[in-house]
Motif scaffolding. Sequence first.
Motif, PDB file in Angstrom:
ATOM      1  N   LYS A   6       0.840  -1.188   0.000  1.00  0.00           N
ATOM      2  CA  LYS A   6       0.000   0.000   0.000  1.00  0.00           C
ATOM      3  C   LYS A   6       0.880   1.245   0.000  1.00  0.00           C
ATOM      4  O   LYS A   6       1.833   1.350   0.757  1.00  0.00           O
ATOM      5  N   LEU A   9      -0.221   8.295   0.559  1.00  0.00           N
ATOM      6  CA  LEU A   9      -0.340   9.566  -0.146  1.00  0.00           C
ATOM      7  C   LEU A   9       0.455  10.656   0.546  1.00  0.00           C
ATOM      8  O   LEU A   9       0.987  11.546  -0.098  1.00  0.00           O
ATOM      9  N   ASN A  62      -7.912  12.849  -0.697  1.00  0.00           N
ATOM     10  CA  ASN A  62      -8.294  11.906  -1.751  1.00  0.00           C
ATOM     11  C   ASN A  62      -7.513  12.081  -3.049  1.00  0.00           C
ATOM     12  O   ASN A  62      -7.453  11.161  -3.860  1.00  0.00           O
ATOM     13  N   SER A  81      -9.988   6.599   0.088  1.00  0.00           N
ATOM     14  CA  SER A  81      -9.352   6.298  -1.198  1.00  0.00           C
ATOM     15  C   SER A  81      -8.368   7.395  -1.596  1.00  0.00           C
ATOM     16  O   SER A  81      -8.483   8.543  -1.174  1.00  0.00           O
ATOM     17  N   GLN A  82      -7.426   7.028  -2.455  1.00  0.00           N
ATOM     18  CA  GLN A  82      -6.366   7.934  -2.864  1.00  0.00           C
ATOM     19  C   GLN A  82      -6.115   7.828  -4.362  1.00  0.00           C
ATOM     20  O   GLN A  82      -6.034   6.721  -4.913  1.00  0.00           O
ATOM     21  N   SER A  99      -9.378   2.178  -1.401  1.00  0.00           N
ATOM     22  CA  SER A  99      -8.756   1.874  -2.686  1.00  0.00           C
ATOM     23  C   SER A  99      -7.760   2.930  -3.114  1.00  0.00           C
ATOM     24  O   SER A  99      -7.771   4.059  -2.622  1.00  0.00           O
ATOM     25  N   GLN A 100      -6.913   2.554  -4.071  1.00  0.00           N
ATOM     26  CA  GLN A 100      -5.905   3.464  -4.613  1.00  0.00           C
ATOM     27  C   GLN A 100      -5.867   3.352  -6.133  1.00  0.00           C
ATOM     28  O   GLN A 100      -5.916   2.247  -6.685  1.00  0.00           O
ATOM     29  N   PHE A 102      -3.369   4.863  -9.149  1.00  0.00           N
ATOM     30  CA  PHE A 102      -2.110   5.592  -9.296  1.00  0.00           C
ATOM     31  C   PHE A 102      -1.371   5.148 -10.551  1.00  0.00           C
ATOM     32  O   PHE A 102      -1.893   4.360 -11.348  1.00  0.00           O
ATOM     33  N   GLN A 118      -6.385  -1.922  -5.699  1.00  0.00           N
ATOM     34  CA  GLN A 118      -5.443  -0.998  -6.335  1.00  0.00           C
ATOM     35  C   GLN A 118      -5.556  -1.119  -7.852  1.00  0.00           C
ATOM     36  O   GLN A 118      -5.585  -2.228  -8.398  1.00  0.00           O
ATOM     37  N   SER A 120      -3.400   0.406 -11.066  1.00  0.00           N
ATOM     38  CA  SER A 120      -2.142   1.127 -11.267  1.00  0.00           C
ATOM     39  C   SER A 120      -1.543   0.824 -12.627  1.00  0.00           C
ATOM     40  O   SER A 120      -2.156   0.155 -13.465  1.00  0.00           O
TER      41      SER A 120
END
Length: 256
Positions: A6, A9, A62, A81-82, A99-100, A102, A118, A120
């Motif tokens: 993880k 941020l 966020n 979330s991010q 959740s993420q 990125f 995630q 990504s």
Amino acid sequence: MTQTTKHDLSTVQKESSHMGPKYELTDEVNADGLYRIRALRDIPLYRVKAGDLGGWLASGANLSQTGECWVFCNAQVFGNSQVFGNAQVFGNSRVFGNSQVFGDAQVFSDSRVFGNSQVSGDSQVFGDARVSGNSLVFGNSIVSGSALVSGDSQVSGSAQVSGNSQVSGSARVSGDARVSGSAQVSGNSRVSGNSLVSGSALVFGDSLVFGDSRVFGDSRVFGSARVFGDSRLFDTSQVFGDAEVFGDDGGLHESH
């Protein structure tokens, strides 16, 4: 490649920010109590200009103030979330829970990313797709249609999960593999290579489907079975136990 760590941020936010904040929360609040954002500087990658309005956040936690990431239009990001890096969230999509999103990932249309999942890399989640649980979607993979990726599953490489298909449990779909139709891949199964699982097929247990194999119709692959080569399973075929089915120019073969 497995991505399980993880990201934080707050660490990302420590990057150089000599250009100042990227956005602000406006006073405009929607029915869900989320704040619309406004760009404070240009984001050239996505042709966002200072003063442009974006999507909706629960708080500044966020969306990163660094990188080129952005939340557009009607999209919503809330909970814990991010969104960071160069990721985009747009359309009517929702990113929430823990959740993420990125990297250069894109989440759009009416899709949902939630739980501890995630998204990504250069991956895309769109349509009415759902990514949830502890699942990982990364690489150049695509999750679309009304597909569901859940549990501890992973979709990676250039794999595609579409239609009404489901990938769940600890299943892995990778390489250039495709899962479509109403097919389900679950348990500890692996689908990889250039393989296709479609129709109403089920792949579960500790089974492996790889190579240029095709599993479709109402076929079932389970147990510790392996299907590979140029194999074709269709109708109500079943491969289970320790069976191996493989194909080549000479035809279909089975071993136990």
